[in-house]
Design a protein around this motif. Sequence first.
Motif, PDB file in Angstrom:
ATOM      1  N   ALA A 192      45.056  41.639  35.855  1.00  0.00           N
ATOM      2  CA  ALA A 192      46.551  42.782  35.750  1.00  0.00           C
ATOM      3  C   ALA A 192      47.348  43.214  34.457  1.00  0.00           C
ATOM      4  CB  ALA A 192      48.121  41.239  35.557  1.00  0.00           C
ATOM      5  N   SER A 193      46.429  42.432  33.597  1.00  0.00           N
ATOM      6  CA  SER A 193      46.066  43.286  32.100  1.00  0.00           C
ATOM      7  C   SER A 193      44.635  42.798  31.163  1.00  0.00           C
ATOM      8  CB  SER A 193      47.313  42.535  31.523  1.00  0.00           C
ATOM      9  OG  SER A 193      47.302  43.189  30.365  1.00  0.00           O
ATOM     10  N   ALA A 194      43.904  44.141  30.688  1.00  0.00           N
ATOM     11  CA  ALA A 194      42.895  43.791  30.358  1.00  0.00           C
ATOM     12  C   ALA A 194      43.623  42.693  29.365  1.00  0.00           C
ATOM     13  CB  ALA A 194      42.277  44.597  30.172  1.00  0.00           C
ATOM     14  N   SER A 195      44.253  43.181  28.616  1.00  0.00           N
ATOM     15  CA  SER A 195      44.265  42.232  26.809  1.00  0.00           C
ATOM     16  C   SER A 195      44.287  40.317  27.534  1.00  0.00           C
ATOM     17  CB  SER A 195      45.188  42.474  26.044  1.00  0.00           C
ATOM     18  OG  SER A 195      46.749  42.569  27.332  1.00  0.00           O
ATOM     19  N   ALA A 196      45.106  40.661  28.650  1.00  0.00           N
ATOM     20  CA  ALA A 196      45.408  39.187  28.821  1.00  0.00           C
ATOM     21  C   ALA A 196      44.525  38.256  29.635  1.00  0.00           C
ATOM     22  CB  ALA A 196      46.397  39.200  30.141  1.00  0.00           C
ATOM     23  N   ALA A 197      43.208  38.880  29.408  1.00  0.00           N
ATOM     24  CA  ALA A 197      41.828  38.396  29.594  1.00  0.00           C
ATOM     25  C   ALA A 197      41.640  37.286  28.231  1.00  0.00           C
ATOM     26  CB  ALA A 197      41.178  39.557  30.312  1.00  0.00           C
ATOM     27  N   ARG A 198      42.174  37.837  27.495  1.00  0.00           N
ATOM     28  CA  ARG A 198      42.263  36.987  26.347  1.00  0.00           C
ATOM     29  C   ARG A 198      42.929  35.884  25.452  1.00  0.00           C
ATOM     30  NH1 ARG A 198      41.491  42.834  23.672  1.00  0.00           N
ATOM     31  NH2 ARG A 198      43.296  42.607  23.696  1.00  0.00           N
ATOM     32  N   SER A 199      44.251  36.183  26.644  1.00  0.00           N
ATOM     33  CA  SER A 199      44.857  35.526  26.078  1.00  0.00           C
ATOM     34  C   SER A 199      44.659  33.678  26.460  1.00  0.00           C
ATOM     35  CB  SER A 199      46.051  36.021  26.122  1.00  0.00           C
ATOM     36  OG  SER A 199      46.900  36.291  24.864  1.00  0.00           O
ATOM     37  N   VAL A 244      45.707  39.192  19.283  1.00  0.00           N
ATOM     38  CA  VAL A 244      45.537  40.684  18.259  1.00  0.00           C
ATOM     39  C   VAL A 244      44.460  41.040  18.389  1.00  0.00           C
ATOM     40  CG1 VAL A 244      45.686  40.142  16.205  1.00  0.00           C
ATOM     41  CG2 VAL A 244      46.116  42.448  17.016  1.00  0.00           C
ATOM     42  N   ALA A 245      43.616  42.325  18.434  1.00  0.00           N
ATOM     43  CA  ALA A 245      42.183  43.142  19.263  1.00  0.00           C
ATOM     44  C   ALA A 245      42.061  43.716  17.901  1.00  0.00           C
ATOM     45  CB  ALA A 245      42.326  44.001  20.190  1.00  0.00           C
ATOM     46  N   LEU A 246      40.966  42.400  16.995  1.00  0.00           N
ATOM     47  CA  LEU A 246      40.288  43.490  16.126  1.00  0.00           C
ATOM     48  C   LEU A 246      39.502  44.636  16.400  1.00  0.00           C
ATOM     49  CD1 LEU A 246      40.145  39.993  14.271  1.00  0.00           C
ATOM     50  CD2 LEU A 246      41.658  41.281  13.647  1.00  0.00           C
ATOM     51  N   ALA A 247      38.606  44.289  17.416  1.00  0.00           N
ATOM     52  CA  ALA A 247      38.098  45.424  18.236  1.00  0.00           C
ATOM     53  C   ALA A 247      38.815  46.188  19.064  1.00  0.00           C
ATOM     54  CB  ALA A 247      36.529  44.820  18.800  1.00  0.00           C
ATOM     55  N   LYS A 248      39.402  47.163  19.218  1.00  0.00           N
ATOM     56  CA  LYS A 248      40.270  47.402  20.880  1.00  0.00           C
ATOM     57  C   LYS A 248      39.663  47.971  21.715  1.00  0.00           C
ATOM     58  CE  LYS A 248      43.792  47.359  17.264  1.00  0.00           C
ATOM     59  NZ  LYS A 248      44.111  46.057  17.541  1.00  0.00           N
ATOM     60  N   TYR A 249      40.534  47.383  23.378  1.00  0.00           N
ATOM     61  CA  TYR A 249      39.982  47.992  24.175  1.00  0.00           C
ATOM     62  C   TYR A 249      41.182  48.935  24.221  1.00  0.00           C
ATOM     63  CZ  TYR A 249      42.291  48.726  29.147  1.00  0.00           C
ATOM     64  OH  TYR A 249      42.976  47.827  29.827  1.00  0.00           O
ATOM     65  N   TRP A 250      40.485  50.356  24.553  1.00  0.00           N
ATOM     66  CA  TRP A 250      41.758  51.382  24.897  1.00  0.00           C
ATOM     67  C   TRP A 250      40.581  52.034  25.611  1.00  0.00           C
ATOM     68  CZ3 TRP A 250      46.409  52.156  24.440  1.00  0.00           C
ATOM     69  CH2 TRP A 250      46.689  53.330  24.390  1.00  0.00           C
ATOM     70  N   SER A 273      53.772  53.289  28.364  1.00  0.00           N
ATOM     71  CA  SER A 273      52.981  51.890  28.634  1.00  0.00           C
ATOM     72  C   SER A 273      51.217  52.437  27.656  1.00  0.00           C
ATOM     73  CB  SER A 273      52.911  51.739  29.980  1.00  0.00           C
ATOM     74  OG  SER A 273      52.256  52.577  30.657  1.00  0.00           O
ATOM     75  N   SER A 274      50.749  50.624  27.955  1.00  0.00           N
ATOM     76  CA  SER A 274      49.263  51.077  27.332  1.00  0.00           C
ATOM     77  C   SER A 274      48.272  51.559  28.331  1.00  0.00           C
ATOM     78  CB  SER A 274      48.707  50.502  27.073  1.00  0.00           C
ATOM     79  OG  SER A 274      49.089  49.016  27.184  1.00  0.00           O
ATOM     80  N   THR A 275      48.671  51.245  29.939  1.00  0.00           N
ATOM     81  CA  THR A 275      47.847  51.919  30.803  1.00  0.00           C
ATOM     82  C   THR A 275      48.178  53.582  30.817  1.00  0.00           C
ATOM     83  OG1 THR A 275      48.259  49.438  31.836  1.00  0.00           O
ATOM     84  CG2 THR A 275      47.911  51.709  33.522  1.00  0.00           C
ATOM     85  N   ALA A 276      49.077  54.354  31.447  1.00  0.00           N
ATOM     86  CA  ALA A 276      49.734  56.055  31.049  1.00  0.00           C
ATOM     87  C   ALA A 276      48.866  56.369  29.700  1.00  0.00           C
ATOM     88  CB  ALA A 276      51.258  56.102  30.703  1.00  0.00           C
ATOM     89  N   ARG A 322      40.306  54.187  14.363  1.00  0.00           N
ATOM     90  CA  ARG A 322      40.042  56.131  15.407  1.00  0.00           C
ATOM     91  C   ARG A 322      39.677  55.695  16.756  1.00  0.00           C
ATOM     92  NH1 ARG A 322      33.215  53.398  13.013  1.00  0.00           N
ATOM     93  NH2 ARG A 322      33.688  54.005  11.270  1.00  0.00           N
ATOM     94  N   MET A 323      40.607  54.342  16.866  1.00  0.00           N
ATOM     95  CA  MET A 323      41.715  53.998  18.272  1.00  0.00           C
ATOM     96  C   MET A 323      42.586  55.503  18.310  1.00  0.00           C
ATOM     97  SD  MET A 323      43.334  51.245  20.866  1.00  0.00           S
ATOM     98  CE  MET A 323      44.779  51.253  19.485  1.00  0.00           C
ATOM     99  N   HIS A 324      43.565  54.932  17.281  1.00  0.00           N
ATOM    100  CA  HIS A 324      45.030  55.685  17.039  1.00  0.00           C
ATOM    101  C   HIS A 324      44.369  57.908  17.003  1.00  0.00           C
ATOM    102  CE1 HIS A 324      48.545  52.724  17.633  1.00  0.00           C
ATOM    103  NE2 HIS A 324      47.132  52.388  17.282  1.00  0.00           N
TER     104      HIS A 324
HETATM  105  O1  PMV Z   1      45.437  45.324  27.919  1.00  0.00           O
HETATM  106  P1  PMV Z   1      46.976  46.317  28.089  1.00  0.00           P
HETATM  107  O2  PMV Z   1      47.518  47.486  28.770  1.00  0.00           O
HETATM  108  O3  PMV Z   1      47.734  45.051  27.317  1.00  0.00           O
HETATM  109  O4  PMV Z   1      46.388  46.544  27.317  1.00  0.00           O
HETATM  110  C1  PMV Z   1      45.705  46.579  25.362  1.00  0.00           C
HETATM  111  C2  PMV Z   1      45.599  47.438  24.986  1.00  0.00           C
HETATM  112  C3  PMV Z   1      45.569  47.381  23.098  1.00  0.00           C
HETATM  113  O5  PMV Z   1      46.598  46.520  22.825  1.00  0.00           O
HETATM  114  C4  PMV Z   1      45.421  48.876  22.501  1.00  0.00           C
HETATM  115  C5  PMV Z   1      43.982  47.068  22.652  1.00  0.00           C
HETATM  116  C6  PMV Z   1      44.053  46.220  23.048  1.00  0.00           C
HETATM  117  O6  PMV Z   1      42.360  44.998  22.620  1.00  0.00           O
HETATM  118  O7  PMV Z   1      45.081  45.058  22.753  1.00  0.00           O
END
Ligand code: PMV
Length: 320
Positions: A136-143, A11-17, A183-186, A234-236
Motif C-alpha cells: 500500500a505504501s512502502a514507508s508503511a512497511a517500516r511503521s 521518518v526515514a534517516l536514509a530515504k526511499y525514493w 504525492s510521493s508516488t507521482a 541528495r534526494m531533493h
Molecule cells: O511510502 P511513501 O509513498 O509514503 O513514500 C515515502 C517517501 C519519503 O517519505 C520521501 C522517503 C521515505 O523513505 O519515507
Amino acid sequence: MKATAVAHPNVALAKYWGKRDVPGNVPATPSVSVSLGGLETRTTVAFDEALGGDELELNGSIASGEPLARVSKLLDEVRALAGHRRFARVVTRNDFPTASGLASSASGFAALARAATAAAAVHLDDRALSRVARRASASAARSVFGGFVALGTEDDAAAEPLEVDFPIAIVVAAVTLAAKDTSSTAGMAHCRATSPYYGAWVDDAPKVAAEVRAAIVARDLPRLGRAAEASALRMHACMLASDPALLYWAPATIDLLHRVRALRAEGVSAWATIDAGPHVKVVCAPADAARVVDRLAPAAVRTIVAHVGGAARVLPEEAS
Ligand code: PMV
C-alpha cells in the motif's frame, strides 16, 4: 469482526525514493527510519456484511476516490487471506497534519494493516504484515515495527527492526498545515522519468543507507546526523533536477535549514531531514530538544518533539 490499531509515523534517516520495476511497490533504494513516538494514527476496521462497499472516514470526513481505493486494495488482500468478502467501515484519525509530508501514509497503512488483520482474525507475523503494508505504501512497511527500522530493495521486501536502544529526539517543524500537491508516488515516477540525477541517486543510496545503519548501531549521533542530512539533500537534489522541477520546499524550509546549521556552528549536534513536503525534521539529543525547538519555532507553524516510538499495535477492545 472489529479491531482498532495505533501506529506511529516514521521518518526515514536514509530515504526511499523511487520504485523498482517489479510488482508490489518495491523500493529502488534501501531506507532506514526511526518511529516517531508522540505522533500517532488510530484506525478502527469493522467488517460488516450489511455494507455494499468499503467506507472510509479520514479525520472526521468521509473520503472517496483515490484514498478509498488504496484502502480497499489493502482490505482486498486481507479478505483473500480471511476467505470472506465482507466490506468494512474504516475510521482513521491522525493527531498530526495529514498528507503534508509528515508521513501519514506510513502510520495510516501500518495501522490499517494491523487493525484489518486483527478484525478478520488473520494471523500474520510482523514481517508478513510489513509486506501487506508495503504494497500500500512502502514507508508503511517500516511503521509496523518500532525503533530504528530498515527496509531493503529485494523482491517482496519486508522491513526489519534494528533493535538498537539509542534514545534520540526528533523535532518536527511543520511549516504549513495544508496538504502537499504532489504525492510521493507521482513525484517518484516524475523524478525517475525526467531527472538526469535519478540513476546517480539510486547508485549512491545504498552507501548512505549503510552509513546510517552503522551510525545507529554505533549510537553515534553526529555520524548519523551527517549521513541522514546527506541522504535527504541528495534526494531533493534529484527532485530539483526533474523537468519540470519538483520543488517541495517553501521559503521556511530553507530558513529552518539555516537555523539548524547555526545551531551546529554553536556546538549543538542537530541535523535536518526533509521528506516529500516542506517540513523539516531535526535529529538531536533529547537534552538539546528544547533548545532546538526555541531556535526553529519562529520559522515554523508548529513544532512537535517526538521520541523513538514503538511498533504498530492492536488496542484492547475497551480502549478502541
Ligand atoms: O511510502 P511513501 O509513498 O509514503 O513514500 C515515502 C517517501 C519519503 O517519505 C520521501 C522517503 C521515505 O523513505 O519515507
